[in-house]
Design an enzyme around this catalytic site. Structure first.
Site, PDB file in Angstrom:
ATOM      1  N   HIS A 227     -11.331 -90.587 100.839  1.00 11.06           N
ATOM      2  CA  HIS A 227     -11.874 -90.374 102.180  1.00 11.06           C
ATOM      3  C   HIS A 227     -11.878 -91.704 102.919  1.00 11.06           C
ATOM      4  O   HIS A 227     -11.714 -92.768 102.311  1.00 11.06           O
ATOM      5  CB  HIS A 227     -13.310 -89.833 102.097  1.00 11.06           C
ATOM      6  CG  HIS A 227     -14.265 -90.821 101.492  1.00 11.06           C
ATOM      7  ND1 HIS A 227     -14.363 -91.021 100.131  1.00 11.06           N
ATOM      8  CD2 HIS A 227     -15.128 -91.701 102.051  1.00 11.06           C
ATOM      9  CE1 HIS A 227     -15.249 -91.969  99.888  1.00 11.06           C
ATOM     10  NE2 HIS A 227     -15.731 -92.410 101.041  1.00 11.06           N
ATOM     11  N   ASP A 229     -14.497 -93.805 105.734  1.00  7.56           N
ATOM     12  CA  ASP A 229     -15.897 -93.733 106.150  1.00  7.56           C
ATOM     13  C   ASP A 229     -15.984 -93.573 107.666  1.00  7.56           C
ATOM     14  O   ASP A 229     -15.227 -94.201 108.408  1.00  7.56           O
ATOM     15  CB  ASP A 229     -16.646 -95.009 105.718  1.00  7.56           C
ATOM     16  CG  ASP A 229     -16.769 -95.104 104.200  1.00  7.56           C
ATOM     17  OD1 ASP A 229     -16.565 -94.089 103.505  1.00  7.56           O
ATOM     18  OD2 ASP A 229     -17.080 -96.213 103.703  1.00  7.56           O
ATOM     19  N   HIS A 284     -10.291 -94.593 100.460  1.00  7.58           N
ATOM     20  CA  HIS A 284     -10.796 -95.041  99.165  1.00  7.58           C
ATOM     21  C   HIS A 284     -11.388 -93.885  98.376  1.00  7.58           C
ATOM     22  O   HIS A 284     -11.659 -92.817  98.943  1.00  7.58           O
ATOM     23  CB  HIS A 284     -11.813 -96.186  99.343  1.00  7.58           C
ATOM     24  CG  HIS A 284     -12.961 -95.853 100.248  1.00  7.58           C
ATOM     25  ND1 HIS A 284     -12.854 -95.796 101.625  1.00  7.58           N
ATOM     26  CD2 HIS A 284     -14.254 -95.524  99.987  1.00  7.58           C
ATOM     27  CE1 HIS A 284     -14.005 -95.470 102.164  1.00  7.58           C
ATOM     28  NE2 HIS A 284     -14.888 -95.287 101.186  1.00  7.58           N
ATOM     29  N   ARG A 294     -21.792 -95.280  86.128  1.00  8.83           N
ATOM     30  CA  ARG A 294     -21.525 -96.158  87.269  1.00  8.83           C
ATOM     31  C   ARG A 294     -22.468 -95.821  88.425  1.00  8.83           C
ATOM     32  O   ARG A 294     -22.768 -94.658  88.660  1.00  8.83           O
ATOM     33  CB  ARG A 294     -20.060 -95.981  87.697  1.00  8.83           C
ATOM     34  CG  ARG A 294     -19.634 -96.854  88.810  1.00  8.83           C
ATOM     35  CD  ARG A 294     -18.115 -96.893  88.996  1.00  8.83           C
ATOM     36  NE  ARG A 294     -17.864 -97.766  90.117  1.00  8.83           N
ATOM     37  CZ  ARG A 294     -17.822 -97.360  91.380  1.00  8.83           C
ATOM     38  NH1 ARG A 294     -17.926 -96.085  91.677  1.00  8.83           N
ATOM     39  NH2 ARG A 294     -17.656 -98.232  92.351  1.00  8.83           N
TER      40      ARG A 294
HETATM   41  C1  OGA Z   1     -19.080 -93.887  99.805  1.00 11.15           C
HETATM   42  C2  OGA Z   1     -18.099 -94.475  98.860  1.00 11.15           C
HETATM   43  C3  OGA Z   1     -17.599 -95.478  96.738  1.00 11.15           C
HETATM   44  C4  OGA Z   1     -18.258 -95.791  95.441  1.00 11.15           C
HETATM   45  O1  OGA Z   1     -20.255 -93.708  99.401  1.00 11.15           O
HETATM   46  O2  OGA Z   1     -18.671 -93.603 100.951  1.00 11.15           O
HETATM   47  O3  OGA Z   1     -16.960 -94.582  99.208  1.00 11.15           O
HETATM   48  O4  OGA Z   1     -17.718 -96.620  94.721  1.00 11.15           O
HETATM   49  N1  OGA Z   1     -18.513 -94.856  97.641  1.00 11.15           N
HETATM   50  O5  OGA Z   1     -19.285 -95.185  95.132  1.00 11.15           O
HETATM   51 NI    NI Z   2     -16.737 -94.284 101.326  1.00  8.97          NI
END
Ligand code: OGA
Ligand code: NI
Length: 368
Positions: A227, A229, A284, A294
């Site tokens: 996605h 942001d 990402h 994680r």
């Molecule tokens: C988000 C995101 C990535 C992560 O919360 O928008 O891309 O590593 N998180 O959690």
């Molecule tokens: Ni994100």
């Protein structure tokens, strides 16, 4: 009570010994196609790491990182590391509560954004993601009281302090990111600080806590699907566990390794619009692994909700017409909730003159 309908939605991932079909993005027969969590499919190039305080060229390096990647890591950012650790512990505490308890602070079913739940982009995908999230917009008090009726203050204090620090850092980053385009904060009226924390006339942010439990079959699962942001910029802390990947045009998926004390900064859709497409809003995703839990904490920074955001006039001339129409953050969030990764192209007004693909056309790639 959890209804039957919700059950597969709110599986307690921490206790699963096998990947359920509802969470299997690839069948066994597909083999190890992307998305694949093993690194040998990934390119060996690194997202830039920039020392914010000591590097005299920080602004230039940030500009270059924004243009070429849309994402970079920062060290020496001035946010106290023990605050970041406290924030991480507060998140760990929250996610380690029993599922029934967490559901007391679930997002409202009618499109509520604040609170506990599955990834908010889940509705766009046929499979569920191997993660759980908690979104904080404005005060966390109401939800925190439900989670810890007698001792919610500590959680709320950490959240408020973390948001305040992130807000300061986000202002500084905006100033550097715009500065390298020859634009000052004064050129962008709403960007200069004014009003108090939480005021609707001041740029501000939401916090997104993410938890990715260890997964019995990581190669077939997805932590958080690809996605962009819907922010100006996002500042992310990840615990000492890999999983975050960014997509780079011409290279593919690149892992952004955790560096103790560093924060990840990425360009969001609204900064892509402001920069008239010069800064790509980076695609990402988060992968999961077999042994480690994680966590991440994302600060989602945006303009005052009702201010019109459009390509900066300093970047517009006869050869560079505006590529996007004006939108407010509220309007854009509505568009994103409806069109997901087509949202940016839906506010686009004209095709690039040179015929090259827009930096964000890669958003149309299918994942999985
Ligand atoms: C988000 C995101 C990535 C992560 O919360 O928008 O891309 O590593 N998180 O959690
Ligand atoms: Ni994100």
């Amino acid at each position: 009570m959890i209804s039957d309908d919700q059950k597969h939605y709110y599986l307690d991932l921490n206790s699963m010994k096998e990947l359920p079909e509802s969470h299997a993005w690839l069948s066994q027969a597909d083999g190890c196609l992307p998305p694949c969590s093993s690194d040998h499919h990934l390119a060996i190039v690194d997202v830039p790491v920039i020392d914010l305080k000591e590097d005299p060229n920080a602004m230039k390096l940030i500009g270059h990182a924004c243009k070429t990647w849309g994402v970079f890591q920062i060290t020496n950012h001035g946010v106290p590391l023990d605050l970041v650790q406290e924030m991480e512990s507060a998140g760990r505490n929250l996610f380690s509560l029993p599922i029934q308890q967490k559901l007391k602070a679930a997002r409202a079913p009618d499109g509520g954004v604040s609170g506990y739940g599955v990834a908010r982009i889940s509705s766009f995908f046929p499979k569920l993601m191997w993660s759980e999230g908690f979104t904080i917009i404005g005060s966390p008090n109401e939800h925190a009281r439900k989670l810890w009726p007698n001792r919610y203050h500590n959680f709320c204090d950490v959240i408020e302090e973390y948001k305040e620090e992130m807000n300061k850092l986000a202002q500084e980053l905006m100033s550097l990111m715009l500065g390298s385009l020859g634009v000052t904060m004064e050129d962008v009226k709403w960007a200069a600080a004014g009003g108090s924390q939480g005021s609707t006339s001041r740029p501000g942010g939401a916090l997104q806590l993410n938890s990715y439990p260890a997964c019995p079959d990581p190669d077939r699962a997805m932590g958080l699907a690809a996605h962009t942001d819907s922010t100006l910029l996002t500042i992310l802390h990840q615990n000492n566990t890999s999983g975050l990947q960014a997509h780079k045009e011409g290279t593919g998926w690149v892992t952004i390794p955790p560096i103790p004390g560093a924060l990840v900064v990425n360009v969001g859709d609204l900064l892509h619009i402001l920069s008239n497409g010069l800064y790509p809003s980076v695609l990402h995703r988060a992968m999961v692994n077999r042994t480690q839990h994680r966590f991440s904490v994302a600060y989602l920074y945006g303009p005052p909700p009702n201010v019109q955001i459009s390509p900066l006039s300093k970047l517009i001339d006869q050869v560079h017409p505006p590529l996007y129409r004006a939108v407010t953050w509220s309007e854009y969030l509505g568009t994103k909730a409806k069109h997901f990764n087509k949202a940016l192209s839906s506010v686009r007004v004209c095709a690039p003159l040179n015929g090259f693909a827009d930096a964000n056309d890669h958003n149309r790639v299918q994942v999985g």
